[in-house]
Design an enzyme around this catalytic site. Sequence first.
Site, mmCIF file in Angstrom:
data_model
loop_
_atom_site.group_PDB
_atom_site.id
_atom_site.type_symbol
_atom_site.label_atom_id
_atom_site.label_comp_id
_atom_site.label_asym_id
_atom_site.label_seq_id
_atom_site.Cartn_x
_atom_site.Cartn_y
_atom_site.Cartn_z
ATOM 1 N N GLN A 230 0.820 -1.205 0.000
ATOM 2 C CA GLN A 230 0.000 0.000 0.000
ATOM 3 C C GLN A 230 0.861 1.265 0.000
ATOM 4 O OE1 GLN A 230 -2.790 -0.447 3.269
ATOM 5 N NE2 GLN A 230 -3.857 -2.127 2.253
ATOM 6 N N GLY A 231 0.302 2.327 -0.572
ATOM 7 C CA GLY A 231 1.011 3.611 -0.610
ATOM 8 C C GLY A 231 2.032 3.719 -1.720
ATOM 9 N N GLY A 233 1.068 3.369 -5.122
ATOM 10 C CA GLY A 233 0.398 3.730 -6.371
ATOM 11 C C GLY A 233 -0.218 2.573 -7.131
ATOM 12 N N HIS A 234 -0.251 1.368 -6.520
ATOM 13 C CA HIS A 234 -0.782 0.204 -7.246
ATOM 14 C C HIS A 234 -2.287 0.310 -7.483
ATOM 15 C CE1 HIS A 234 3.102 -1.680 -6.880
ATOM 16 N NE2 HIS A 234 3.063 -1.533 -5.565
ATOM 17 N N GLY A 235 -3.008 0.917 -6.523
ATOM 18 C CA GLY A 235 -4.452 1.058 -6.688
ATOM 19 C C GLY A 235 -4.800 1.884 -7.914
ATOM 20 N N ALA A 236 -4.084 2.982 -8.110
ATOM 21 C CA ALA A 236 -4.332 3.844 -9.275
ATOM 22 C C ALA A 236 -3.982 3.117 -10.570
ATOM 23 C CB ALA A 236 -3.525 5.135 -9.155
ATOM 24 N N GLU A 263 -23.538 0.083 0.541
ATOM 25 C CA GLU A 263 -23.868 0.041 -0.885
ATOM 26 C C GLU A 263 -23.299 1.221 -1.675
ATOM 27 O OE1 GLU A 263 -26.246 -2.761 -2.053
ATOM 28 O OE2 GLU A 263 -25.079 -3.267 -0.306
#
Length: 407
Positions: A230-231, A233-236, A263
Amino acid sequence: MEKKLAEYKCDTNEAICLKLVRFPEDVEDDGTTFHPEYSHQIFGDDEVAFGYKGLQIQLFYTAGNLSTLFKVKYSSKVTETFDCVEPDDVEGKIREIVPAGFTCNTDDFISLLEKEANFKPFGTLLHTYTVHSEEAGELTYQIHKADITCPGFQEYHERLQTFLMWFIETASFIDADDDRWDFFLVFEKYNKDGETLYATVGYMTVYNYYVYPDKTRPRVSQMLILPPFQGEGHGAQLLEAVHRFYCSLPKVQDITAHFLVAEDPSENYVKLRDYVLVKLCQGLPSFAVDKLPLGFSADMIKEAQDKLKINKKHARRVYEILRLRATDMSDKEKAREYRLEVKKRLFGPYRKNQRELTKMRKCLRPEELVSHMGQMDTQTQHEELEKSYQVVVEDYRRIIERLATQA
């Protein structure tokens, strides 16, 4: 007695020790351990296990295939000191979510590391990117699209989704047999004894809803980047790759999210989505700097929809972020114009309240009407609207700063 029994209570978020193991020495290295953010779905709202001192619940996974070691250790048990007091069935609770096939023997688990060289990412390669690490230099990552028909994937996914319980507050396992699910996986390539191996970094699940007459609406369901990654840039990278994939499919109408908080998309996901969509939209002609002061336009809606499968609601947020970036907020008149433009959108729910109040006048008794009118006081509305505006702008500024650092 109560005080003595309290000594046998353990915080399950501390007691659960998770690892992604690449090398045998990682097993004993406390530096590779990470802990859950949540354990209430397994151990109740207080996130406590009773009956043990020094409780440690080991859930170690081989970095690629996620072959699992599960062990429960403790220094003493309540039954050793007290009669007729039963400890919690910690092992039974964990077995409810960890699929069969794990080992309870550390030596057997270490021997499984030798098979990691045979593990290869599932599905089709969509995207490759690199991240610079001060310790390891340039690291290479791959994003793959998989589905349940990939040999061995179903069993792998059952192991992977156990992480959801520890890191998404209201997570639930999905019915992976439904062929409308798509799976997107992130892997790190690394070297071990001269061989190239792959470590699991994170993943996303997407459900393809039918839209009449012949379209689909992919909806992001769950997304998790594992804590050691985490932190970075993998999510982007993952969200952008997934977005580009669906943009390439003519049958896709638009792309939405169905994230596990009541939801609605979770706060972190919204920020990530905004960042990725702004990054994608900033080069579109309708979002050019000279067009932004003219207001949110039909051209913006159409171009975002046609070229990037972005719906009107998300396109509006993109416009507001790009307009803020292009606005000199030290100029009072320009700042005022921007503020009014954003507040016009934010005022929508308040307008709805006013319409509801008009309907209420026709059917409520006077004392009931007074009660409801109190909830919709105009002064309070203006204060709440200003508060909402400040929060929105603060979030937008963070996205603009992130875009500047990535430029």
